[in-house]
Design a protein around this motif. Structure first.
Motif, PDB file in Angstrom:
ATOM      1  N   ASP A 109       0.823  -1.090  -0.028  1.00 45.29           N
ATOM      2  CA  ASP A 109      -0.025  -0.078  -0.038  1.00 45.29           C
ATOM      3  C   ASP A 109       0.802   1.077  -0.184  1.00 45.29           C
ATOM      4  O   ASP A 109       1.384   1.565   0.842  1.00 45.29           O
ATOM      5  CB  ASP A 109      -0.842   0.048   1.396  1.00 45.29           C
ATOM      6  N   PRO A 110       1.145   1.972  -1.178  1.00 47.66           N
ATOM      7  CA  PRO A 110       2.071   3.067  -1.400  1.00 47.66           C
ATOM      8  C   PRO A 110       1.481   4.245  -0.356  1.00 47.66           C
ATOM      9  O   PRO A 110       2.444   4.838   0.447  1.00 47.66           O
ATOM     10  CB  PRO A 110       1.847   3.336  -2.794  1.00 47.66           C
ATOM     11  N   VAL A 111       0.290   4.464  -0.134  1.00 47.20           N
ATOM     12  CA  VAL A 111      -0.254   5.518   0.533  1.00 47.20           C
ATOM     13  C   VAL A 111       0.375   5.067   2.174  1.00 47.20           C
ATOM     14  O   VAL A 111       0.767   6.121   2.969  1.00 47.20           O
ATOM     15  CB  VAL A 111      -1.659   5.575   0.640  1.00 47.20           C
ATOM     16  N   ALA A 112       0.057   3.944   2.577  1.00 42.89           N
ATOM     17  CA  ALA A 112       0.384   3.799   3.963  1.00 42.89           C
ATOM     18  C   ALA A 112       1.936   3.432   4.117  1.00 42.89           C
ATOM     19  O   ALA A 112       2.580   4.171   5.221  1.00 42.89           O
ATOM     20  CB  ALA A 112      -0.011   2.288   4.355  1.00 42.89           C
ATOM     21  N   THR A 113       2.862   3.166   3.181  1.00 40.28           N
ATOM     22  CA  THR A 113       4.104   3.119   3.131  1.00 40.28           C
ATOM     23  C   THR A 113       4.599   4.703   3.301  1.00 40.28           C
ATOM     24  O   THR A 113       5.451   5.064   4.102  1.00 40.28           O
ATOM     25  CB  THR A 113       4.856   2.622   1.851  1.00 40.28           C
ATOM     26  N   ARG A 114       3.977   5.520   2.536  1.00 39.44           N
ATOM     27  CA  ARG A 114       4.478   6.836   2.715  1.00 39.44           C
ATOM     28  C   ARG A 114       4.260   7.606   3.839  1.00 39.44           C
ATOM     29  O   ARG A 114       5.041   8.296   4.389  1.00 39.44           O
ATOM     30  CB  ARG A 114       4.008   7.817   1.649  1.00 39.44           C
ATOM     31  N   GLU A 115       3.145   7.099   4.621  1.00 40.31           N
ATOM     32  CA  GLU A 115       2.759   7.674   5.962  1.00 40.31           C
ATOM     33  C   GLU A 115       3.871   7.101   6.924  1.00 40.31           C
ATOM     34  O   GLU A 115       4.284   7.902   7.908  1.00 40.31           O
ATOM     35  CB  GLU A 115       1.488   7.310   6.342  1.00 40.31           C
ATOM     36  N   LEU A 116       4.338   5.928   6.877  1.00 38.65           N
ATOM     37  CA  LEU A 116       5.157   5.409   7.706  1.00 38.65           C
ATOM     38  C   LEU A 116       6.572   6.149   7.717  1.00 38.65           C
ATOM     39  O   LEU A 116       7.202   6.303   8.650  1.00 38.65           O
ATOM     40  CB  LEU A 116       5.562   3.855   7.517  1.00 38.65           C
ATOM     41  N   VAL A 117       7.120   6.375   6.451  1.00 41.79           N
ATOM     42  CA  VAL A 117       8.142   7.030   6.180  1.00 41.79           C
ATOM     43  C   VAL A 117       8.346   8.549   6.720  1.00 41.79           C
ATOM     44  O   VAL A 117       9.166   9.039   7.420  1.00 41.79           O
ATOM     45  CB  VAL A 117       8.533   7.011   4.427  1.00 41.79           C
ATOM     46  N   THR A 118       6.753   9.203   6.428  1.00 40.98           N
ATOM     47  CA  THR A 118       6.716  10.370   6.904  1.00 40.98           C
ATOM     48  C   THR A 118       6.707  10.370   8.449  1.00 40.98           C
ATOM     49  O   THR A 118       7.388  11.456   9.165  1.00 40.98           O
ATOM     50  CB  THR A 118       5.430  11.132   6.519  1.00 40.98           C
ATOM     51  N   THR A 119       6.130   9.559   9.081  1.00 40.54           N
ATOM     52  CA  THR A 119       5.801   9.610  10.447  1.00 40.54           C
ATOM     53  C   THR A 119       7.402   9.125  11.051  1.00 40.54           C
ATOM     54  O   THR A 119       8.093  10.053  12.238  1.00 40.54           O
ATOM     55  CB  THR A 119       5.159   8.384  11.059  1.00 40.54           C
ATOM     56  N   VAL A 120       8.226   8.268  10.599  1.00 42.64           N
ATOM     57  CA  VAL A 120       9.624   8.150  11.289  1.00 42.64           C
ATOM     58  C   VAL A 120      10.392   9.253  11.089  1.00 42.64           C
ATOM     59  O   VAL A 120      11.304   9.862  11.950  1.00 42.64           O
ATOM     60  CB  VAL A 120      10.201   6.821  10.693  1.00 42.64           C
ATOM     61  N   ALA A 121      10.460   9.840   9.784  1.00 35.82           N
ATOM     62  CA  ALA A 121      11.265  10.983   9.295  1.00 35.82           C
ATOM     63  C   ALA A 121      10.639  12.325  10.503  1.00 35.82           C
ATOM     64  O   ALA A 121      11.677  13.023  10.478  1.00 35.82           O
ATOM     65  CB  ALA A 121      11.026  11.793   7.935  1.00 35.82           C
ATOM     66  N   LYS A 122       9.612  12.502  10.664  1.00 37.63           N
ATOM     67  CA  LYS A 122       9.165  13.535  11.446  1.00 37.63           C
ATOM     68  C   LYS A 122       9.617  13.407  13.027  1.00 37.63           C
ATOM     69  O   LYS A 122      10.201  14.229  13.825  1.00 37.63           O
ATOM     70  CB  LYS A 122       7.512  13.557  11.696  1.00 37.63           C
ATOM     71  N   LEU A 123       9.713  11.873  13.359  1.00 39.65           N
ATOM     72  CA  LEU A 123      10.386  11.734  14.750  1.00 39.65           C
ATOM     73  C   LEU A 123      11.786  11.994  14.964  1.00 39.65           C
ATOM     74  O   LEU A 123      12.167  12.437  15.577  1.00 39.65           O
ATOM     75  CB  LEU A 123       9.950  10.320  15.089  1.00 39.65           C
ATOM     76  N   PHE A 124      12.386  11.706  13.728  1.00 46.73           N
ATOM     77  CA  PHE A 124      13.848  11.956  13.674  1.00 46.73           C
ATOM     78  C   PHE A 124      14.184  13.602  13.750  1.00 46.73           C
ATOM     79  O   PHE A 124      15.140  13.829  14.415  1.00 46.73           O
ATOM     80  CB  PHE A 124      14.410  11.323  12.399  1.00 46.73           C
ATOM     81  N   THR A 125      13.621  14.080  12.872  1.00 53.09           N
ATOM     82  CA  THR A 125      13.829  15.699  12.542  1.00 53.09           C
ATOM     83  C   THR A 125      13.264  16.749  13.684  1.00 53.09           C
ATOM     84  O   THR A 125      14.105  17.620  13.759  1.00 53.09           O
ATOM     85  CB  THR A 125      13.504  15.975  11.078  1.00 53.09           C
ATOM     86  N   GLY A 126      12.041  16.275  14.135  1.00 53.43           N
ATOM     87  CA  GLY A 126      11.361  17.372  14.728  1.00 53.43           C
ATOM     88  C   GLY A 126      10.702  18.588  14.129  1.00 53.43           C
ATOM     89  O   GLY A 126      10.216  19.301  14.553  1.00 53.43           O
ATOM     90  N   ASP A 127      10.979  18.421  12.689  1.00 52.63           N
ATOM     91  CA  ASP A 127      10.217  19.168  11.816  1.00 52.63           C
ATOM     92  C   ASP A 127       8.840  18.480  11.668  1.00 52.63           C
ATOM     93  O   ASP A 127       8.643  17.714  10.786  1.00 52.63           O
ATOM     94  CB  ASP A 127      11.032  19.184  10.449  1.00 52.63           C
ATOM     95  N   ILE A 128       7.852  18.911  12.236  1.00 49.72           N
ATOM     96  CA  ILE A 128       6.496  18.092  12.340  1.00 49.72           C
ATOM     97  C   ILE A 128       5.390  18.792  11.630  1.00 49.72           C
ATOM     98  O   ILE A 128       4.375  18.215  11.561  1.00 49.72           O
ATOM     99  CB  ILE A 128       6.036  17.823  13.868  1.00 49.72           C
ATOM    100  N   PHE A 129       5.574  20.118  11.305  1.00 48.38           N
ATOM    101  CA  PHE A 129       4.246  20.674  10.975  1.00 48.38           C
ATOM    102  C   PHE A 129       4.009  20.688   9.500  1.00 48.38           C
ATOM    103  O   PHE A 129       5.170  20.502   8.624  1.00 48.38           O
ATOM    104  CB  PHE A 129       4.234  22.168  11.519  1.00 48.38           C
ATOM    105  N   GLY A 130       3.074  20.808   8.974  1.00 42.54           N
ATOM    106  CA  GLY A 130       2.715  20.831   7.456  1.00 42.54           C
ATOM    107  C   GLY A 130       2.024  19.553   6.905  1.00 42.54           C
ATOM    108  O   GLY A 130       2.086  18.643   6.935  1.00 42.54           O
ATOM    109  N   LEU A 131       1.014  20.079   6.213  1.00 38.40           N
ATOM    110  CA  LEU A 131       0.148  18.985   5.423  1.00 38.40           C
ATOM    111  C   LEU A 131       0.817  18.579   4.244  1.00 38.40           C
ATOM    112  O   LEU A 131       0.682  17.365   4.069  1.00 38.40           O
ATOM    113  CB  LEU A 131      -1.262  19.873   4.889  1.00 38.40           C
ATOM    114  N   GLU A 132       1.718  19.570   3.851  1.00 40.20           N
ATOM    115  CA  GLU A 132       2.493  18.739   2.428  1.00 40.20           C
ATOM    116  C   GLU A 132       3.195  17.631   2.822  1.00 40.20           C
ATOM    117  O   GLU A 132       3.659  16.907   1.858  1.00 40.20           O
ATOM    118  CB  GLU A 132       3.425  19.974   2.156  1.00 40.20           C
ATOM    119  N   LYS A 133       3.732  17.341   3.877  1.00 40.51           N
ATOM    120  CA  LYS A 133       4.607  16.058   4.329  1.00 40.51           C
ATOM    121  C   LYS A 133       3.968  14.932   3.967  1.00 40.51           C
ATOM    122  O   LYS A 133       4.509  13.833   3.764  1.00 40.51           O
ATOM    123  CB  LYS A 133       5.079  16.142   5.734  1.00 40.51           C
TER     124      LYS A 133
END
Lengths: 333, 155
Positions: free
Chosen positions: A113-137
């Protein structure tokens, strides 16, 4: 061995297929990812540390409790399937997790499921970077995001209509349009009536009837953003107060998992159901908070269908609940 | 007929019980208090036109149900998807009323055509139709897990 600055993720998934797909998605963030196949190796990996993020399924959730005791800064992402979520929702809400992704792709053989995969990547990247805001992510590149501001409560319904018209043009099915309308309605209601506080931290409008018009002060203006990328229709609603903490959000959401006469608040003001109704309207629900500064709530609705298993019972749509909080370094850090 | 900002209702002729058709959005300003005096005995409510019911609308609806419960038994029919969502989620949303039918989503796997159609409920069991797709003629199927969409029948 970790390279300097490299983040470390441990994936504990019982299904080999899920483990492989999850590790692949996590690796896309550039993290060092370990996905041990056995319980013994999992325990060993937990003890070896240091870890930044732990991705577990429901079967390994007990290990998450232990891991967070050992490392309170550890971020936990629960990745599970829908039947487990529906059966154990209340227990899941008790887990020390920052994010929960309920997706068919972790449970369905041969489904990706590419949509779920992208959400997992976004979730983990947000946790790493602390850059959390934005619908665009959460949206594919090129998606046009429209932005509107609410300065008075009466404007909210116009924004609901406008978002639904855009969504209809984006191909959102009729049945999802009512969910979108409810999502925007509830998020705007929360941001307009519940978020604003005065200088003493006292709620300004929370006890007022939602039928009573409210004119917001400039620091109370609410920003609504929405758009489609062809797969998802996303909405974000932001206020300038940052008061929605994780415990409060979970408390409101979980009360609707049980049917009883305490579900609906009978006092003046809100009915206490808005957050749950918004959560229940979407496939992904994301809360981003910079405490005392900003709250952004994002809802994502799929325009198409999530992958189904080749045979047997449908697992339904995927769903997620993610909470991100801006971390400020403590003195001396 | 009573008109409010976002919710309207009207009574239509019916051979059986007085039938009230509600249309629009149920919110805090729904004004359902004004409908209570018009419900003088058992009635049927056509809810197919309820496009949205928000959190404060749920509270207004529960007050309405409580106010008319003693005049029943009432019947709810053609309940829209937003109403079904609340039936499934909120304790005592229907009061003592019986749900006669709901509007359910159907989907054609062959061509992707969608349809919202009425599903009647008899003996607490949904009578699921198998409509032919208007686009390609294939048989359409309920686009929800029955146990999930009709969860309200289980309690």
């Amino acid at each position: 061995m970790l390279k300097p600055g490299e983040k470390s993720v441990l994936v504990l998934q019982s299904s080999p297929k899920s483990r492989r797909l999850t590790a692949r998605a996590v690796a896309a963030t550039g993290a060092h990812c370990v996905a041990p196949p056995t319980g013994e190796e999992s325990t060993q990996a937990l003890a070896n540390g240091p870890l930044d993020v732990l991705v577990v399924d429901w079967e390994n959730a007990a290990l998450a409790q232990q891991a967070v005791k050992l490392n309170p800064r550890l971020e936990v992402v629960l990745l599970t399937d829908r039947p487990a979520f529906e059966r154990y929702a209340e227990d899941i809400m008790d887990l020390p997790m920052s994010s929960m992704i309920v997706s068919s792709f972790v449970a369905v053989p041969d489904a990706n499921d590419p949509v779920a995969t992208r959400e997992l990547v976004t979730t983990v990247a947000k946790l790493f970077t602390g850059d959390i805001f934005g619908l665009e992510k959460y949206m594919g590149w090129g998606a046009a995001i429209r932005e509107q501001e609410i300065r008075a409560s009466q404007q909210a319904e116009g924004i609901v209509q406008s978002a639904c018209e855009d969504a209809a043009r984006s191909g959102m099915p009729e049945r999802e349009l009512s969910s979108l309308g409810l999502l925007v309605d509830e998020l705007c209601t929360n941001a307009v009536w519940d978020a604003p506080v005065d200088a003493e931290g006292q709620p300004r409008y929370a006890d007022k009837s939602r039928a009573q018009p409210v004119a917001l002060a400039p620091n109370e203006y609410v920003t609504v953003r929405y758009g489609s990328d062809g797969n998802l229709f996303g909405v974000s609603v932001s206020d300038n107060f940052g008061r929605l903490d994780q415990d409060l959000a979970v408390r409101y959401i979980r009360k609707c998992f049980r049917h009883n006469d305490q579900q609906v608040s009978k006092s003046a003001g809100g009915a206490g159901l808005g957050l749950y109704m918004a959560f229940n309207s979407v496939s992904s629900f994301v809360i981003n908070v910079d405490p005392g500064v900003r709250t952004e709530v994002i809802g994502l609705i799929r325009l198409g269908r999530a992958p189904k298993p080749p045979a047997g019972e449908s697992l339904g749509t995927s769903r997620s609940l993610c909470y991100f909080r801006t971390k400020r370094p403590k003195k001396g850090e | 007929m009573q008109a409010k900002r976002n919710l309207t209702w009207r009574f239509v002729d019916s051979a059986d019980l007085p039938t009230c058709v509600l249309e629009g959005i149920v919110g805090e300003d729904a004004g359902l208090d004004d409908l209570v005096p018009d419900i003088k005995g058992p009635a049927r409510f056509d809810l197919s036109g309820v496009a949205r019911i928000n959190s404060t609308g749920v509270r207004e609806w529960l007050r309405f149900v409580e106010a008319i419960n003693g005049k029943g038994p009432h019947r709810l029919f053609r309940c829209s998807a937003p109403i079904v969502a609340q039936l499934n989620m909120i304790d005592n949303f229907r009061g003592s009323a019986k749900v006669e039918s709901v509007i359910a989503p159907y989907y054609c796997e062959a061509c992707g055509h969608e349809l919202a159609t009425e599903v009647t409920i008899e003996n607490n069991t949904p009578k699921l139709p198998s409509p032919a797709c208007a686009e390609c003629g294939e048989t359409m199927a309920l686009d929800e897990m029955p146990a999930r969409y009709f969860y309200f029948l289980s309690y």
